[in-house]
Every structure is written in C-alpha cells, then in structure tokens.
Scaffold this motif. Structure first.
Motif, PDB file in Angstrom:
ATOM      1  N   LYS A 237       0.786  -1.067   0.060  1.00  0.00           N
ATOM      2  CA  LYS A 237       0.041   0.100   0.087  1.00  0.00           C
ATOM      3  C   LYS A 237       0.733   1.137  -0.115  1.00  0.00           C
ATOM      4  O   LYS A 237       0.440   2.414  -0.002  1.00  0.00           O
ATOM      5  CB  LYS A 237      -0.998  -0.063   1.074  1.00  0.00           C
ATOM      6  CG  LYS A 237      -1.928  -0.961   1.251  1.00  0.00           C
ATOM      7  CD  LYS A 237      -2.801  -1.075   2.324  1.00  0.00           C
ATOM      8  CE  LYS A 237      -4.052  -2.206   2.417  1.00  0.00           C
ATOM      9  NZ  LYS A 237      -4.724  -2.102   3.589  1.00  0.00           N
TER      10      LYS A 237
ATOM     11  N   SER B  91       3.125   3.622  -2.243  1.00  0.00           N
ATOM     12  CA  SER B  91       3.569   3.745  -3.694  1.00  0.00           C
ATOM     13  C   SER B  91       5.018   3.814  -3.816  1.00  0.00           C
ATOM     14  O   SER B  91       6.048   4.026  -2.882  1.00  0.00           O
ATOM     15  CB  SER B  91       3.127   5.299  -3.961  1.00  0.00           C
ATOM     16  OG  SER B  91       1.854   5.254  -4.287  1.00  0.00           O
ATOM     17  N   LYS B  92       5.550   3.451  -4.893  1.00  0.00           N
ATOM     18  CA  LYS B  92       6.885   3.345  -5.188  1.00  0.00           C
ATOM     19  C   LYS B  92       7.631   4.707  -5.659  1.00  0.00           C
ATOM     20  O   LYS B  92       6.933   5.505  -5.876  1.00  0.00           O
ATOM     21  CB  LYS B  92       7.209   2.301  -6.490  1.00  0.00           C
ATOM     22  CG  LYS B  92       7.116   0.857  -6.216  1.00  0.00           C
ATOM     23  CD  LYS B  92       7.357   0.000  -7.328  1.00  0.00           C
ATOM     24  CE  LYS B  92       7.070  -1.396  -7.057  1.00  0.00           C
ATOM     25  NZ  LYS B  92       7.459  -2.363  -8.269  1.00  0.00           N
TER      26      LYS B  92
ATOM     27  N   ASP C 221       9.000   7.662  -7.268  1.00  0.00           N
ATOM     28  CA  ASP C 221       8.718   8.006  -8.880  1.00  0.00           C
ATOM     29  C   ASP C 221      10.219   8.726  -9.048  1.00  0.00           C
ATOM     30  O   ASP C 221      10.074   9.898  -8.896  1.00  0.00           O
ATOM     31  CB  ASP C 221       7.780   8.787  -8.865  1.00  0.00           C
ATOM     32  CG  ASP C 221       7.264   9.094 -10.248  1.00  0.00           C
ATOM     33  OD1 ASP C 221       8.170   8.885 -11.246  1.00  0.00           O
ATOM     34  OD2 ASP C 221       6.154   9.686 -10.676  1.00  0.00           O
TER      35      ASP C 221
ATOM     36  N   SER D 151       4.486   6.960   1.446  1.00  0.00           N
ATOM     37  CA  SER D 151       4.032   6.719   0.066  1.00  0.00           C
ATOM     38  C   SER D 151       3.445   7.914  -0.688  1.00  0.00           C
ATOM     39  O   SER D 151       3.823   8.162  -1.846  1.00  0.00           O
ATOM     40  CB  SER D 151       2.367   6.072   0.437  1.00  0.00           C
ATOM     41  OG  SER D 151       2.071   5.656  -1.095  1.00  0.00           O
TER      42      SER D 151
ATOM     43  N   ASN E 146       6.993   9.329  -1.580  1.00  0.00           N
ATOM     44  CA  ASN E 146       7.488   8.294  -2.669  1.00  0.00           C
ATOM     45  C   ASN E 146       7.006   8.807  -3.985  1.00  0.00           C
ATOM     46  O   ASN E 146       7.783   8.974  -4.991  1.00  0.00           O
ATOM     47  CB  ASN E 146       7.432   6.944  -2.305  1.00  0.00           C
ATOM     48  CG  ASN E 146       8.282   6.340  -1.523  1.00  0.00           C
ATOM     49  OD1 ASN E 146       9.231   6.960  -1.038  1.00  0.00           O
ATOM     50  ND2 ASN E 146       7.958   4.974  -0.915  1.00  0.00           N
ATOM     51  N   ALA E 147       5.678   9.091  -4.029  1.00  0.00           N
ATOM     52  CA  ALA E 147       4.929   9.387  -5.362  1.00  0.00           C
ATOM     53  C   ALA E 147       5.332  10.744  -5.804  1.00  0.00           C
ATOM     54  O   ALA E 147       5.288  11.106  -7.129  1.00  0.00           O
ATOM     55  CB  ALA E 147       3.680   9.554  -4.932  1.00  0.00           C
TER      56      ALA E 147
ATOM     57  N   ARG F  53      -5.963   5.913  -2.100  1.00  0.00           N
ATOM     58  CA  ARG F  53      -4.525   6.351  -1.932  1.00  0.00           C
ATOM     59  C   ARG F  53      -3.921   7.196  -2.770  1.00  0.00           C
ATOM     60  O   ARG F  53      -3.295   8.301  -2.928  1.00  0.00           O
ATOM     61  CB  ARG F  53      -3.769   5.287  -1.326  1.00  0.00           C
ATOM     62  CG  ARG F  53      -2.054   5.537  -1.112  1.00  0.00           C
ATOM     63  CD  ARG F  53      -1.554   4.376  -0.518  1.00  0.00           C
ATOM     64  NE  ARG F  53      -1.651   3.291  -1.371  1.00  0.00           N
ATOM     65  CZ  ARG F  53      -0.938   3.055  -2.736  1.00  0.00           C
ATOM     66  NH1 ARG F  53       0.000   3.771  -2.880  1.00  0.00           N
ATOM     67  NH2 ARG F  53      -1.148   1.840  -3.244  1.00  0.00           N
ATOM     68  N   LYS F  54      -3.685   6.484  -4.081  1.00  0.00           N
ATOM     69  CA  LYS F  54      -3.149   7.027  -5.262  1.00  0.00           C
ATOM     70  C   LYS F  54      -3.642   8.436  -5.819  1.00  0.00           C
ATOM     71  O   LYS F  54      -2.925   9.398  -6.258  1.00  0.00           O
ATOM     72  CB  LYS F  54      -2.825   6.141  -6.275  1.00  0.00           C
ATOM     73  CG  LYS F  54      -2.029   4.870  -6.230  1.00  0.00           C
ATOM     74  CD  LYS F  54      -1.877   3.962  -7.240  1.00  0.00           C
ATOM     75  CE  LYS F  54      -0.664   2.863  -6.981  1.00  0.00           C
ATOM     76  NZ  LYS F  54      -0.457   2.081  -8.150  1.00  0.00           N
TER      77      LYS F  54
ATOM     78  N   GLU G 158      -2.766  11.164  -3.539  1.00  0.00           N
ATOM     79  CA  GLU G 158      -1.384  11.665  -3.733  1.00  0.00           C
ATOM     80  C   GLU G 158      -1.270  12.594  -4.839  1.00  0.00           C
ATOM     81  O   GLU G 158      -0.281  13.227  -5.173  1.00  0.00           O
ATOM     82  CB  GLU G 158      -0.413  10.284  -3.970  1.00  0.00           C
ATOM     83  CG  GLU G 158      -0.425   9.669  -2.611  1.00  0.00           C
ATOM     84  CD  GLU G 158       0.302   8.220  -2.668  1.00  0.00           C
ATOM     85  OE1 GLU G 158       0.503   7.393  -1.732  1.00  0.00           O
ATOM     86  OE2 GLU G 158       0.397   7.612  -3.816  1.00  0.00           O
TER      87      GLU G 158
END
Length: 313
Positions: free
Chosen positions: A42, A44-45, A47, A85, A88-89, A178-179, A182
């Motif tokens: 859950k 995010s990687k 970016d 997250s 990270n995004a 979540r995404k 973000e």
C-alpha cells in the motif's frame, strides 16, 4: 466520520482477534510477516521520473528527514505509511512550500482546514503549533524558504499529516483512493490548457453523478471552461500597475485594467467601464484574494498583482 470510526473500531477488534490466534500458535510469526507485506504493497514506489527539471516544485527533502519526523513525533503506522507513500509518489518533492513562498495549494488547503476547524467545529483536526505557524506565514506577502531549514521542513510534514487526516476523516470507505490522494497536490509541470480541455471533453460514465452530488466538481468544470475560453480568445492583458496607494475613490488606467481583468475571471460583474475605484472593485479584489488563499482585504498588493499578471496559456 462516524463510518470511519466504526470501521477502525471493527478493524481493531479483528486485529486483536488475529493477534490472539497468532499468540496461541506456538510463536509462528508468518501472519505478522504477511500483514507487513500487505502494508508495504500500500506504499507507492518512489517515482524517479520526477526530476528537478520537470518537478512542479523546486524544493526537495531527504527521505531520512521524513523517517526522523515519523520517529520523533511517534506518528501512527497507518499515517506513517501514507506519509511515506505520499512523498515516494512525489520523489520527495515539497508539497506546500517553494523557495519563493507558500504554494497556492498550501494557502487553499489551509483555508479549508481553518474553515473545517472553526466553522464545522471539528476540533480533532486542530494542531495549535501548526495553526500558529501557518497563521503567521499566510499573513506574510514576501517569503523565502530553503529545503534545509528545519522549521520549514517541520511545517511541511505537519501540513501533509493534517492533509492525510482530513482526507481520511471526510472521505472514508475508499471514496478517495490512496493514489488519487497523492495526485491532489501537483507533482509535475503540466500543460494547464491540456488539463482543462481533457476535463471538459473526456467522457466518463460517472461525470453526471459527480456533478450532481459534488458542487466542487461541478464548479471546477465551470472554471475550467471559463479558463479555456479565455485562453482561446487570446488570454488577458497585463495590468500595468503600480497598485500601491490605490483605494476607493482613486481614478487611473490601472483601475480600469483591474476591473477588466477581474470581470474576465468572474470575480466581479462585467460592464463597469469607469476608471474609478468603487465598492464593486473592492468586492472583486476580495473575491480574487479569497479564491487565491489570501486574506480578503479588498486592497491589492504588488505580490498579488504579479499573480494577476501570470499569463493565461
């Protein structure tokens, strides 16, 4: 809010039951490992496609600084994962501060948060230290920030934590994923005209539903349409200025330019062709200031004049 609390209460009860079962299984920690793996999914990687060249903002923070903030402030795991997250995004790009001041999103969200706390009376979102800091910052016209400033970093992360708490509190049960959350704060430089056009022309089965139940969404589409129309007609003229000393009763070419500009964006009625600073212009300036996250004084500053002179493109 109530639904979210009930969901959390149910989740806590379920987790306690799972922990009890795990504890009686002879020390097998596979359940904990699986839960940790699910939690990691859950997040995010990072970016790496976001660089200093294409980033929306010009300030970046170190991932270790975020880890230090989470540890020092004992941030709950659920929020800590979302903080990680979120950044990270963004490839650890600041969300609320730029080197030349507060971002438009910072002022807008702070207005929303302040309204929710003081008018909706949701005291759960109140953070006295953050409120004191942001009240001081939003009252300043000229600000400069550096990524290495500890106070700026602290406020940046407090703002993001407040943003996450607000979103989780008012958009429960997965209404905002979540995404999506973000992406609310811009990450990369985008073509505003392209974005406005795609919002207006892209077909989506839920568009009518969104407009019916969400006035903000309908309002966004109206303003995007207005902006696109302005661009297609050649944009708006520059306001010559200066605005210092302009007040009710004053008369100048700048006053007429202001009226024409504010009428274009719907901040005041069209048709006033006089060059006299009147009550209608005062209210138009207040509307513009409110929309941009400034204190609505009705008196324009040189910084706000620069905002008005950003070309439509």
């Amino acid at each position: 809010m109530k639904k979210l609390l009930l969901y959390l209460a149910f989740g806590s009860t379920l987790l306690a039951a799972c922990n009890a079962q795990t504890g009686s299984s002879g020390g097998d920690d596979s359940t904990g490992t699986e839960a940790s793996a699910r939690a990691d999914k859950k997040i995010s990687k990072r970016d790496g496609s976001i660089t200093r060249a294409n980033a929306y903002n010009d300030l970046f923070l170190d991932s270790n600084a975020l880890a230090g903030y989470i540890s020092a402030n004992k941030v709950p795991d659920s929020i800590a994962r979302r903080l990680t997250s979120f950044y990270n995004a963004r490839n650890y790009q600041y969300a609320w501060f730029a080197s030349n001041g507060l971002t438009e999103q910072a002022r807008g969200f702070w207005n929303l948060l302040d309204y929710t706390i003081n008018h909706v009376k949701d005291s759960s979102l109140r953070d006295k230290a953050l409120q004191k800091r942001m009240d001081a910052l939003t009252s300043e016209e000229s600000l400069r920030f550096a990524a290495g400033d500890k106070g700026t970093l602290q406020t940046e992360l407090q703002m993001t934590q407040a943003f996450l708490k607000y979103m989780l509190g008012y958009y429960a049960d997965g209404q905002v994923k979540r995404k999506e959350m973000e992406r609310f704060i811009p990450r990369k430089k985008e073509d505003a005209v392209y974005l406005a056009d795609s919002l207006l022309t892209k077909k989506h089965k839920d568009n009518k539903y969104y407009e019916d139940v969400n006035e903000a969404y309908a309002g966004l589409k109206r303003e995007a349409g207005r902006y696109l129309d302005i661009v297609r007609k050649g944009g708006w003229a520059n306001i010559s200025g200066p605005v210092k000393g302009l007040k009710r009763g004053a008369s100048s070419a700048t006053v007429l330019q202001l009226k024409q500009r504010l009428a274009l964006t719907g901040d005041m009625p069209a048709g006033d062709t006089t060059a006299v600073f009147n009550d209608t212009l005062t209210q138009g300036i207040r509307n513009f200031q409110q929309r941009m996250g400034y204190t609505p004084t009705g008196t324009l500053t040189e910084t706000q004049l620069k905002d008005l002179n950003v070309p439509a493109r």
